[in-house]
Design an enzyme around this catalytic site. Structure first.
Site, PDB file in Angstrom:
ATOM      1  N   LEU A  17       0.826  -1.213   0.000  1.00 51.63           N
ATOM      2  CA  LEU A  17       0.000   0.000   0.000  1.00 51.63           C
ATOM      3  C   LEU A  17       0.852   1.251   0.000  1.00 51.63           C
ATOM      4  CD1 LEU A  17      -2.725  -0.990   2.640  1.00 51.63           C
ATOM      5  CD2 LEU A  17      -2.999  -0.882   0.153  1.00 51.63           C
ATOM      6  N   LYS A  40       2.191  -3.371   8.747  1.00 53.20           N
ATOM      7  CA  LYS A  40       3.424  -2.607   8.599  1.00 53.20           C
ATOM      8  C   LYS A  40       4.586  -3.515   8.980  1.00 53.20           C
ATOM      9  CE  LYS A  40       3.871   1.715   9.253  1.00 53.20           C
ATOM     10  NZ  LYS A  40       3.890   3.092   9.804  1.00 53.20           N
ATOM     11  N   GLU A  95      -5.445  -1.280  11.808  1.00 57.14           N
ATOM     12  CA  GLU A  95      -6.736  -1.029  11.168  1.00 57.14           C
ATOM     13  C   GLU A  95      -6.503  -0.612   9.718  1.00 57.14           C
ATOM     14  OE1 GLU A  95     -10.307   2.344  11.639  1.00 57.14           O
ATOM     15  OE2 GLU A  95      -8.516   2.401  12.911  1.00 57.14           O
ATOM     16  N   TYR A  96      -7.247  -1.196   8.798  1.00 59.38           N
ATOM     17  CA  TYR A  96      -7.180  -0.776   7.398  1.00 59.38           C
ATOM     18  C   TYR A  96      -8.174   0.354   7.189  1.00 59.38           C
ATOM     19  CZ  TYR A  96      -7.901  -0.630   2.363  1.00 59.38           C
ATOM     20  OH  TYR A  96      -8.026  -0.201   1.075  1.00 59.38           O
ATOM     21  N   VAL A  97      -7.646   1.496   6.773  1.00 56.97           N
ATOM     22  CA  VAL A  97      -8.477   2.692   6.584  1.00 56.97           C
ATOM     23  C   VAL A  97      -8.594   2.979   5.098  1.00 56.97           C
ATOM     24  CG1 VAL A  97      -8.754   5.142   7.083  1.00 56.97           C
ATOM     25  CG2 VAL A  97      -7.751   3.630   8.803  1.00 56.97           C
ATOM     26  N   ASP A 140       6.483  12.960  13.627  1.00 59.65           N
ATOM     27  CA  ASP A 140       6.503  12.955  12.148  1.00 59.65           C
ATOM     28  C   ASP A 140       5.127  13.328  11.602  1.00 59.65           C
ATOM     29  OD1 ASP A 140       7.639  12.767   9.660  1.00 59.65           O
ATOM     30  OD2 ASP A 140       7.409  10.600   9.500  1.00 59.65           O
ATOM     31  N   ASN A 145       0.889  11.389   6.687  1.00 60.97           N
ATOM     32  CA  ASN A 145       0.559  10.557   7.842  1.00 60.97           C
ATOM     33  C   ASN A 145      -0.830  10.850   8.401  1.00 60.97           C
ATOM     34  OD1 ASN A 145       2.811   8.949   7.937  1.00 60.97           O
ATOM     35  ND2 ASN A 145       3.961  10.302   9.303  1.00 60.97           N
TER      36      ASN A 145
END
Length: 607
Positions: A17, A40, A95-97, A140, A145
């Protein structure tokens, strides 16, 4: 068929992704719970460092404790031992957003209206305030982000990862290495100093600035020049770059970006409160921020100010006497600090180039994104570690919003960090509709062809203009249409004519006049004092508009009626009434008959 790769026996690893400086994020599937996730994975070259591994695991656990609606949730952590070299690679299941990052939004749509920017950043501050109260500093904050879901919700990503790397190796500490993208670094990060929650406040101010202006407050040819500006330069007030921004919003941005942390908002919660006040049109707490000479005066005084954390989580200042009293000593100390800061920045860039792959990243094969929409193409190229620039070019209607070409082309080699330019179809070029007034049909068609527009005739059955003349058009002159767009042109059929005034003419002359106008004549007669054969009235009336071929009734005089003139054969009355002027007589005889000559008789008495 290749067997799906599983982490922990339950998480299926899918396509990439996106890439970060330290990790890559994959689409994933949790087979146990039957839901999509994002996974990740720490970069394999960094996974060999035990320090990175330990901090990555600990901070992943801390991030998992951050249960907040504006923070991407962390579900699980683990290590994968299936690499060829046997290195345990840490991973985080999140979580997939579904949605776009603010970076993608800015690329696709440009700057946001200030009101929307205030609302988004207020939600970012809510997430930061929550994380700060749980002891985690983001370090960051940047458009890449922060995600926006299709419903407009804000999700902040990558909590704790930057913190995990800050002290991950002795080499980083020795070089005063900084964490964070150069365009959003706080001055204390750029100097390699210890940072606290107010560093996130500074970066959030940079984020707000970019959302409203369209680009970061500081830009430069390299990270060193950008970091130097964060340390030494004042940002241009955003209102000078976007007139839609008010002085109130200026004060919020400049306060959050104060060089001295003591002059910033002391928490993300304070900043959020001011953002919400500004969005509601209420007065804000932010006031003028000392800049330029004011800051120099503070730094050059006889006392040195330092900021220390307080037990309650806030910050206080302590003032001590400066060593040395001479101006030369103070000036020398200032110069020395400046030199050390530049040296530290150079070390940072050198470390980043070697550790993060900047300027010499691994080679990749550029993906083919021609035909994809802008968002999908940008994501795919960024997932390869490439930077994307966009330009808009004329295209067909079918190509609008899609990539028409790319440079480098698909299949060519590039290195991570290289730029790829994609051309997005803007649709057919627009042209102004010409004015066709006064033209005939052929002239209108030719004028539209010259303007690269299509001609569509339409009969105007209710026009008194000459046949074939333009009576109107849609769209109106001056409006914009795409090339090859259609203009509807109304053409007169000359079906409406003006009835001429023919009263006073003979019927034949009046009939001829009406026929020349495209009308018909019908004769009616009536007695009048006008000369016989003369038109005395017409229906419909003169100067009215009628359809071509309409019959006009003409009433023609037959002259005066018989009662209006004496009859020569009529004889006088035999018993006329005596006139008022007649003299009475005393004669016993009858009076003389009318019209006869009176006579005097013997029995007549004359007075």
């Amino acid at each position: 068929m290749t067997e799906a790769r599983l982490f922990g026996g339950r998480y299926e690893i899918g396509h990439v992704l996106g890439y970060g400086g330290m990790a890559e994020v994959h689409m994933g599937r949790d087979h146990r719970l039957g839901r999509d996730v994002a996974i990740k994975v720490l970069r394999s070259d960094l996974a060999r460092d035990p320090g990175f591994q330990a901090r990555f695991r600990r901070e992943a656990q801390n991030a998992a404790a951050l249960n907040h609606p504006a923070i991407v949730s962390v579900y699980d952590t683990g290590e994968d031992h299936s690499s060829r070299d046997g290195v345990a690679v840490p991973y985080i299941v999140m979580e997939y957003v579904e949605g776009l990052t603010l970076k993608e939004v800015l690329t696709a749509e440009g700057r946001l209206v200030p009101q929307r920017a205030l609302e988004i950043v207020a939600d970012v501050c809510a997430a930061l305030d929550f994380s700060h109260r749980h002891g985690i500093i983001h370090r960051d904050i940047k458009p890449g982000n922060v995600m926006l879901t299709p419903q407009g919700a804000v999700k902040v990503m990558d909590f704790g990862i930057a913190r995990a790397i800050t002290s991950a190796s002795s080499q980083m500490t020795a070089t005063s290495a900084v964490i964070g993208t150069a365009q959003y670094l706080s001055p204390e990060q750029a100097r390699g100093e210890t940072v606290d929650a107010r560093s996130d406040v500074y970066s959030t101010g940079c984020l707000l600035y970019e959302l409203m202006v369209g680009e970061p407050p500081f830009t430069g040819d390299n990270p060193v020049s950008v970091a130097y500006q964060h340390v030494r330069e004042d940002p241009i007030p955003p209102s000078q770059r976007n007139p839609e921004i008010s002085a109130t919003i200026d004060s919020i941005v400049l306060k959050s970006m104060a060089k001295n942390p003591a002059q910033r908002y002391q928490s993300a919660g304070e900043m959020r409160a001011d953002l919400l006040r500004a969005a509601a049109g209420r007065p804000v707490a932010a006031g003028p921020v000392p800049t330029g000479g004011e800051r120099t005066a503070v730094l050059g005084g006889g006392a040195a100010t330092r900021v220390v954390p307080t037990p309650g989580g806030g910050y206080s200042t302590s003032v001590g006497t400066a060593v040395g009293n001479g101006a030369e000593k103070r000036r020398g100390a200032t110069i020395a600090v400046g030199i050390l800061a530049v040296v530290a920045l150079v070390a940072v860039v050198a470390f980043a180039a070697s550790k993060l792959g900047g300027g010499g990243g691994k080679e990749v094969t550029v993906a083919d994104v021609v035909g994809a929409n802008q968002v999908s193409a940008t994501r795919e190229l960024q997932a390869q570690g490439l930077n994307v620039t966009v330009r808009t070019v004329p295209s067909t209607t079918e190509q609008k919003g899609k990539v028409t070409e790319q440079n480098p082309a698909a299949g060519e080699k590039a290195k991570e960090g290289d730029k790829v330019e994609i051309s997005i179809g803007g649709g057919p070029g627009e042209v102004a509709v010409p004015d066709l007034k006064g033209l005939d049909e052929d002239g209108a068609k030719q004028r539209l062809e010259q303007a690269k527009l299509q001609f569509k005739p339409e009969d105007d059955e209710d026009s008194d203009l000459p046949e074939g003349r333009v009576t109107g058009q849609d769209p109106a002159p001056g409006q914009k249409l795409p090339e090859n767009g259609t203009v509807t042109v109304r053409i007169s059929k000359a079906n409406r004519v003006l009835v001429p005034d023919v009263k006073g003419l003979t019927f034949d002359d009046a009939k001829s006049r009406l026929e020349n106008a495209g009308l018909k004549a019908r004769k009616a007669e009536a007695a009048s004092d006008k000369a016989a054969g003369t038109v005395i009235s017409q229906t419909p009336d003169q100067n009215t508009k009628q359809n071509r071929g309409t019959t006009v009734t003409l009433t023609v005089s037959t002259g005066p009626t018989a009662s209006d003139s004496p009859d020569p054969d009529e004889s006088p009355s035999e018993d006329p009434e005596p006139s008022d002027s007649a003299e009475p007589t005393e004669s016993a005889g009858a009076s003389a008959s009318a019209g006869s000559t009176p006579r005097v008789g013997p029995n007549t008495l004359t007075r």
